[in-house]
Design an enzyme around this catalytic site. Structure first.
Site, PDB file in Angstrom:
ATOM      1  N   PHE C 242       0.814  -1.224   0.000  1.00 38.23           N
ATOM      2  CA  PHE C 242       0.000   0.000   0.000  1.00 38.23           C
ATOM      3  C   PHE C 242       0.845   1.272   0.000  1.00 38.23           C
ATOM      4  CE2 PHE C 242      -2.105  -3.384   2.515  1.00 38.23           C
ATOM      5  CZ  PHE C 242      -2.964  -3.815   1.515  1.00 38.23           C
ATOM      6  N   ARG C 627      -9.753   0.359 -20.231  1.00 30.55           N
ATOM      7  CA  ARG C 627     -10.028  -1.066 -20.389  1.00 30.55           C
ATOM      8  C   ARG C 627      -9.546  -1.826 -19.153  1.00 30.55           C
ATOM      9  NH1 ARG C 627      -7.561  -3.460 -25.595  1.00 30.55           N
ATOM     10  NH2 ARG C 627      -9.268  -2.314 -26.548  1.00 30.55           N
ATOM     11  N   ILE C 628     -10.324  -2.836 -18.774  1.00 29.61           N
ATOM     12  CA  ILE C 628      -9.972  -3.672 -17.622  1.00 29.61           C
ATOM     13  C   ILE C 628      -9.427  -4.998 -18.148  1.00 29.61           C
ATOM     14  CG2 ILE C 628     -10.936  -4.948 -15.658  1.00 29.61           C
ATOM     15  CD1 ILE C 628     -10.915  -1.982 -15.084  1.00 29.61           C
ATOM     16  N   GLN C 637      -9.357  -5.200  -6.455  1.00 26.81           N
ATOM     17  CA  GLN C 637      -8.582  -3.980  -6.215  1.00 26.81           C
ATOM     18  C   GLN C 637      -9.505  -2.831  -5.824  1.00 26.81           C
ATOM     19  OE1 GLN C 637      -5.208  -3.685  -5.934  1.00 26.81           O
ATOM     20  NE2 GLN C 637      -4.528  -3.223  -7.996  1.00 26.81           N
ATOM     21  N   LYS C 699      -6.065   2.317 -17.599  1.00 27.28           N
ATOM     22  CA  LYS C 699      -5.408   3.155 -16.600  1.00 27.28           C
ATOM     23  C   LYS C 699      -5.377   2.395 -15.287  1.00 27.28           C
ATOM     24  CE  LYS C 699      -8.240   6.485 -18.120  1.00 27.28           C
ATOM     25  NZ  LYS C 699      -8.833   7.759 -18.602  1.00 27.28           N
ATOM     26  N   VAL C 701      -5.953   0.910 -11.579  1.00 24.90           N
ATOM     27  CA  VAL C 701      -7.170   0.694 -10.800  1.00 24.90           C
ATOM     28  C   VAL C 701      -6.912   0.629  -9.291  1.00 24.90           C
ATOM     29  CG1 VAL C 701      -8.270  -0.554 -12.683  1.00 24.90           C
ATOM     30  CG2 VAL C 701      -7.055  -1.838 -10.923  1.00 24.90           C
ATOM     31  N   GLU C 703      -5.783   2.680  -6.931  1.00 18.84           N
ATOM     32  CA  GLU C 703      -5.920   3.765  -5.966  1.00 18.84           C
ATOM     33  C   GLU C 703      -7.195   4.576  -6.102  1.00 18.84           C
ATOM     34  OE1 GLU C 703      -1.796   5.107  -4.728  1.00 18.84           O
ATOM     35  OE2 GLU C 703      -1.441   4.425  -6.767  1.00 18.84           O
TER      36      GLU C 703
END
Ligand SMILES: Cc1cc2nc3c(=O)[nH]c(=O)nc-3n(C[C@H](O)[C@H](O)[C@H](O)COP(=O)(O)OP(=O)(O)OC[C@H]3O[C@@H](n4cnc5c(N)ncnc54)[C@H](O)[C@@H]3O)c2cc1C
Ligand code: SF4
Ligand code: FES
Ligand code: FES
Lengths: 168, 324, 738
Positions: C242, C627-628, C637, C699, C701, C703
């Site tokens: 983290f 896109r994931i 996440q 992009k 994911v 945070e």
């Protein structure tokens, strides 16, 4: 002598300070039980002692003498994963995986407690003869196992699928 | 952790004998408090006498009292059918505390004898009269949000953290002891001491004395009871405040009342004055508010815990209302 | 490319069986022959000088191998800061080089013994005396003169557009409030652990729980004046990080102690050392002032934030970043200040800045909506800017309005009652809240990867990256499988070792895209090599990398042309395998465009009428992050970030004693991260619109999911009870106003 995952281990505890957790992790070479805090605050070290879930970090190795210990390594059968472990994978009930062995052992102990009629804070009637494993009950009863990755939803779903039959 | 020796006792007599003959010995229950404190170098015993395997059968005695051996685990007490039926606030208080794993390990004796969670007590680097008599108290002008509002002294304002003890206090429990000088019994409400100017003396046990049993008289058959605990985290957290209450109401009048408060003092706080106010009073919100005010009349806030007084008042009133 | 792509599929984690069975070995569990165990002794004062260290008792304790203090520590250079990308440290404080104390918890000695128990006990026998100096500890006393930092994560500390204060004064409607958030600690369940073995005077291996393998290697090289290639850093599984598992003093001390002890040394931080030796998230004090016209235009947006750092650095937490990005306004007054305190350095903690900054901004927007009597989601749509509001750059992709709309539908936002204190279920007041999330897209420069194809038809991707639970190994194998045109089960992904090509740190939600960019480069190099190996009778003879495509386990001329399988090429060339290595292209995509992830958080809370306890009962996060690659790991996440956000909203606070600078609640029993019972079912969904400029159109994911969470909870608490809490965490006493 401690029976660990079905195998008797003669233990020579040269230093009474040794915790059950350190004994398992170093002397017995089982690193499934994890050390997250060494103070009872996280549940990562959860193992089953005579079938009941306990914190290995606050148990002295000497206190386990003559008892049976099951760690996450001893949960599956014949080299296969336990259905609960499979369910953890299927529901993505972990991320980093550090709390996972404790969650798995805790869930097994928890299911047994429910079967034995141990109540929880959220049980609708504390005097009831038996308790349902509702999502609320699972969440409350599993609250001694922190997951900082926040995989709680997946863990609850895995437990539900395994012990209740199908997640909600 | 300082080196120590370890021995296990199988019965009360050998436990007491072992403790009496081993210098620096202390009893080890489930270890959930003691081992933690030893690892922090707060407790430094030279020897441990493990009493966690003493007989632990819970039963109703011939005198009708519930008898809980000190070595019984918190879980076994909470799961006991008789406890859950006739002494339900014991079970409720237990399942409101700690976690499933800890309750499986924790013994009843250890739960009563567990030490405060005062953050300065826990930090060997801080000043603490309880840990080191005469060294001062960092909580006085420090962070004291979790500290006591009743019965505190300028020398110490720590709270007793147990949930179970609060329920037992409300139920008029007794604590049975065995020691080098023989056996005796104390009322639970006399087990813990207020800090005064000797905060390191926390209880009335003599050196080497062992809690063998906790016994509880059957509560009035008509009484309804509840244990209420407030905390910001939903579970696995000590109480900000808690209340154990029994209330017996007949025809709209309070026949008997018992009220014990947790999270506010160095001991489970039995609010006897409030009970007196309630007894014979109409079972109305106004009576309950008056009782709460009386219970808290001597409460004194510190810099960060003033909220506990009105919060406790709200919880007392609503718990009594619920029971009426 | 794959005819049947695996990117986008909910592939189970590759490390799943190892993790659920206990087989996965984390850093403290890797067996290293002859290891001794270390324990730190840490200062109990915040500022001053060590005047004496008495080791008499400790030295004679059983099992002691060596004790190191500033008297016998080797000369070690200052660790380079993470922000320079030449190291992984948050502080420039020298490590055990002098008698000076800079924070309460600074290591002053390290004790090495045969067993952990012996090290522990001996450490408790070390007696240290101090001459106290005046410490900078009281934030409220020091904040007034707080200076502006040189930069905030590389951006200007202040952005002034127009005269925001004047616009605020002239506004029809105003909100002008101060919001506060406390210190936080990461609390990964695995404590920091390091083992160091020196092979000779000039080379070592460090097994470390780290999220910055390459940069730890660089740090050690600098600190100990070693050659990079003589340092190996291994980090296979990391038990959560983290942002905290970077380079702190303990790794440096462990390495120095191992040299002193002449044998491998393992140092596992105790939980309280994790709190006191490493840094967490700064506290913040933030003023947000909004001015609006009756028609709902934002005329002034002011966000001023003061944060803290340690005495020798740490960084300015980017609290004001959401305010620079989210809303269009006529004027802006954005300013950040930093107070230097005798505390551990400020370090990055999940969504640093944005998470706590959005608490202030998104609560203020809610307050403004209430004053204007407009739905808070409607109000946000009115402020939607056409381009980045403070830089003017076009957004590469921003679909926030769609996220608002779809999220609202899915959550049932329309059924919410806007009047506070209007819904109740028994003793519980029910309220709903919303907040916007945003997090910048970054791709750090410098990542490399290699791709090896073998004659048996497998491919192996290697990079010194990290698996801390994000699903790196799984997600990267998915990407590589599609990119190389191979079935998923024929792609291996190896990571966690500095012997692999250098990687970027796992931070800023940037690891996934950064690795992808380097795999693209490595594949290109590999393709070029393979083409060079083809014989003259191959259909590929003379073809360049742009003429071919990768599919079906081989290389083929574009548009369905002929080609050869890799095994075939390799066999003919008499090779077992072939490797291509490459460096990611420079991250130029952000030069002309603003690139951000977005999202919107909806929640429902229940607030107890008597006790003021707050429980979250429902959650929906709707995200716009491109896109994931793997919906399963991405969902986890997002959820994990929301869980951490709920903790910050309701229970998390690292308590410093302002007299001594000491962390008081340095345990997991007293620092309250959320437990199972705090967390309701969390629904997450995403739009999935590709970002045209990002590699793989995705992009980060990791945070963005934490941003807006605390504000959504606070806004829901307001809706439930009519009480505005501007000071985290939202505890019962604040809710009841006691
Ligand atoms: C993370 C965490 C959270 C917790 N949360 C709660 C909570 O919410 N509510 C709550 O009530 N408790 C809570 N606890 C405390 C827990 O309930 C106690 O630690 C436990 O009850 C102690 O019992 P034990 O048998 O383990 O005692 P031990 O740790 O073995 O002993 C504690 C003390 O009692 C003495 N002792 C033990 N048995 C006897 C005896 N028979 N006669 C005389 N002396 C004896 C020991 O010498 C020692 O001084 C929490 C603990 C942890 C670690
Ligand atoms: S309140 Fe009591 S326990 Fe806490 S520091 Fe003061 S003396 Fe010690
Ligand atoms: S390691 Fe045992 S509870 Fe954390
Ligand atoms: S999976 Fe990382 S802490 Fe639970």
């Amino acid at each position: 002598m401690i029976v660990i995952n079905g195998t008797p281990h003669e233990i020579a505890i040269t230093d009474p300070r040794r915790s059950l957790l350190d004994h398992l992790r170093t002397d017995a070479g089982l690193h499934g039980p994890k050390k997250g805090c060494d103070q009872g605050g996280c549940g990562a070290c959860t193992v089953l002692l005579d079938g009941r879930r306990v914190l290995a970090c606050l148990t002295l190795a000497a206190q386990a003498d003559g008892r049976t210990v099951t760690t996450v390594e001893g949960v599956g059968r014949d080299g296969d994963l336990d259905p609960l472990q499979e369910a953890f994978i299927n529901h993505d009930g972990f991320q980093c995986g550090y709390c996972t062995p404790g969650q798995v052992c805790s869930a097994i102990g928890m299911a047994d407690e429910v079967a034995r009629g141990v109540p929880s804070r959220v049980s609708p009637e504390i005097g009831a003869a038996s308790f349902d494993l509702s999502p609320d009950e699972i969440r409350e009863r599993m609250s001694g196992n922190l997951c900082r990755c926040g995989a709680y939803n997946g863990i609850v779903a895995a437990i539900e699928e395994t012990y209740v039959g199908g997640p909600r | 952790m300082k080196p120590f020796t370890y021995q296990r006792a199988d019965d009360v007599a050998s436990a007491v004998a072992a403790a009496a003959t081993t210098p620096g010995a202390v009893y080890l229950g489930g270890g959930t408090n003691l081992v933690d404190l030893m690892r922090q170098n707060i407790e430094r015993p030279a020897a441990l006498v493990d009493i966690s395997r003493l007989p632990a059968r819970i039963e109703i005695g011939t005198d009708g009292r519930l008898r809980i051996p000190a070595a019984a685990t918190n879980t076994d007490v909470a799961a006991d059918p008789v406890v859950r039926r006739d002494f339900r606030i014991i079970a409720e208080a237990i399942v409101n505390g700690a976690s499933g794993q800890i309750r499986n390990m924790a013994t009843v004796g250890g739960n009563l004898m567990q030490r405060t969670r005062c953050l300065y007590f826990y930090d060997a680097g801080a000043h603490c009269n309880k840990r080191e008599p005469g060294s001062g108290c960092d909580a006085v002008d420090g962070h004291n949000r979790m500290h006591a509002v009743l019965g505190a002294s300028p020398h110490c304002m720590a709270t007793h953290p147990s949930d179970l003890a609060v329920a037992l206090a409300a139920l008029d429990a007794r604590v049975h002891l065995a020691g080098p000088a023989g056996q005796r019994t104390v009322e639970l409400r006399d087990l813990h001491r207020l800090p005064g100017d000797t905060p390191h003396v926390e209880h009335t046990l003599e050196p080497g004395e062992l809690i063998t049993t906790v016994s509880v008289p059957a509560p009035p058959a008509e009484a309804r009871s509840a244990y209420r605990k407030v905390r910001e985290r939903a579970s696995y957290a000590f109480a900000l405040v808690s209340v154990a209450a029994l209330l017996e109401v007949r025809d709209g009048t309070v026949v008997s009342a018992r009220l014990a408060l947790g999270g506010v003092a160095a001991k489970p706080w039995r609010a006897a004055s409030a009970e007196a106010v309630l007894t014979g009073a109409p079972a109305t919100r106004a009576s309950f508010e008056r009782a709460a005010d009386v219970a808290l009349a001597d409460a004194r806030p510190l810099t960060h815990n003033g909220f506990k007084i009105p919060l406790m008042r709200r919880v007392i009133v609503s718990t009594l209302e619920e029971l009426s | 490319m794959n005819a049947d792509p695996v990117v986008g599929r909910a592939v189970p984690r590759r490390d799943g069986p190892a993790k659920v069975s206990g087989a996965a070995a984390f850093t403290a569990e890797v067996p290293v022959e002859g290891t001794a165990h270390a324990k730190l002794v840490c200062s109990t004062v915040a500022a001053g000088e060590i005047t004496g260290i008495d080791l008499t008792e400790a030295r004679s304790a059983p099992g002691v191998v060596a004790i190191m203090t500033h008297h016998n520590a080797p000369a070690m250079r200052i660790a380079p800061l993470l922000i320079t990308l030449r190291g992984a440290s948050f502080t420039r404080a020298p490590v055990m080089q002098d008698a000076r104390i800079r924070w309460n918890g600074q290591p002053v000695a390290i004790v090495v013994a045969e067993t952990p128990e012996q090290a522990d006990h001996a450490a408790s026998l070390v007696r240290v005396s101090y001459a106290l100096a005046e410490a900078r500890l009281v934030f409220d006393d020091l904040k007034a003169g707080a200076p502006q930092p040189d930069h905030v994560q590389g951006e200007a500390p202040a952005v002034m557009i127009g005269d925001a204060e004047a616009a605020l004064r002239a506004a029809d409607t105003r909100v002008d409030q101060v919001y506060r958030t406390p210190w936080h600690t990461h609390c990964a369940i695995e404590p920091h652990a390091t083992t160091v073995a020196w092979h000779d005077d000039r080379s070592l291996t460090m097994w470390d729980a780290t999220q910055a393998i390459t940069h730890s290697q660089a740090t050690l090289a600098e600190v100990f004046s070693l050659d990079l290639e003589n340092i190996r850093v291994v980090s296979q599984f990391v038990g959560g990080a983290f942002g905290n598992k970077m380079m702190w003093s303990h790794q440096i001390l462990c390495a120095a102690a191992a040299r002193l002890a002449q044998r491998p040394v393992r140092l596992v931080l105790s939980r309280s050392d994790v709190f006191r030796v490493t840094g967490g998230r700064t506290r913040t004090e933030q003023r947000v002032a909004l001015g609006a016209r009756a028609d709902g235009t934002l005329t002034a947006l002011i966000h001023e934030a003061t944060t803290t750092t340690g005495i020798s650095d740490g960084f300015a937490e980017q609290c004001t970043f959401p305010a620079r990005v989210l809303y269009g306004a006529d004027t802006f007054g954005i300013d950040q200040r930093v107070v230097e305190l005798h505390t551990p350095a400020n370090s990055s903690m999940r969504a640093p800045g944005e998470s706590v900054g959005s608490f202030a901004l998104e609560c203020a927007i809610d307050e403004l909506a209430e004053q204007l009597d407009v739905d808070p989601l409607d109000l946000r749509t009115r402020f939607e800017p056409a381009a980045h509001p403070t830089t003017g750059k076009p957004f590469s992709a921003r679909h926030l309005l769609e996220a608002y709309r779809l999220g609202a539908e899915r959550f049932g936002w329309a059924e919410r009652s806007s009047a506070p204190r209007s819904r109740r279920d028994g003793p519980w007041w029910i309220g709903q809240g919303v907040a916007t999330a945003t997090y910048p897209y970054t791709r750090m420069p410098g990542g490399r990867a290699s791709v090896t194809v073998s004659a048996d038809g497998h491919a192996t991707v290697r990079t010194a990256a990290h698996e801390m639970g994000m699903g790196t190994a799984t997600v990267q194998a998915q990407y590589a499988a599609d990119h190389l045109g191979l079935p998923l089960d024929r792609v291996h992904f190896e990571y966690g070792d500095s012997r692999h090509p250098a990687a970027v740190p796992a931070g800023g939600s940037a690891q996934t895209v950064s690795i992808i960019a380097s795999v693209v480069a490595a594949t290109r190099a590999l393709t070029a090599e393979l083409l060079r190996l083809t014989s003259s009778d191959s259909p590929l003879a003379g073809a360049g990398t742009d003429d071919v495509e990768l599919r079906d386990g081989g290389i083929y001329l574009r548009d369905g042309g002929a080609g050869q399988s890799w095994p075939d090429i390799l066999r003919r060339a008499g090779r077992d395998e072939l490797t291509g290595e490459g460096a990611a292209s420079p991250p130029t995509e952000t030069a002309q465009h603003a690139m951000h992830s977005f999202g919107v958080q909806f929640c429902e809370v229940r607030v107890h009428d008597v006790t003021g306890e707050v429980r979250v009962s429902r959650w929906l996060g709707m995200f716009d992050t491109g896109r994931i690659i793997n919906p399963r790991t991405a969902t986890s996440q997002f959820r994990g970030a929301i869980v951490m956000g709920i903790g910050s909203a309701l229970s998390e606070e690292t308590i410093f004693d302002e007299r001594t600078g000491r962390v008081l609640n340095a345990t997991l029993a007293e620092y309250h991260v959320p437990v199972h019972a705090d967390i309701p079912p969390i629904e997450v969904a995403w739009l999935g619109h590709p970002d045209p400029l990002a590699p793989m159109a995705g992009k980060g994911v990791g945070e963005v999911g934490m941003v807006g969470v605390a504000a959504a909870v606070a806004n829901a608490v307001y809706n439930a009870t009519g009480r505005r809490i501007r000071d985290l965490p939202i505890t019962p006493d604040k809710v009841l106003g006691l």
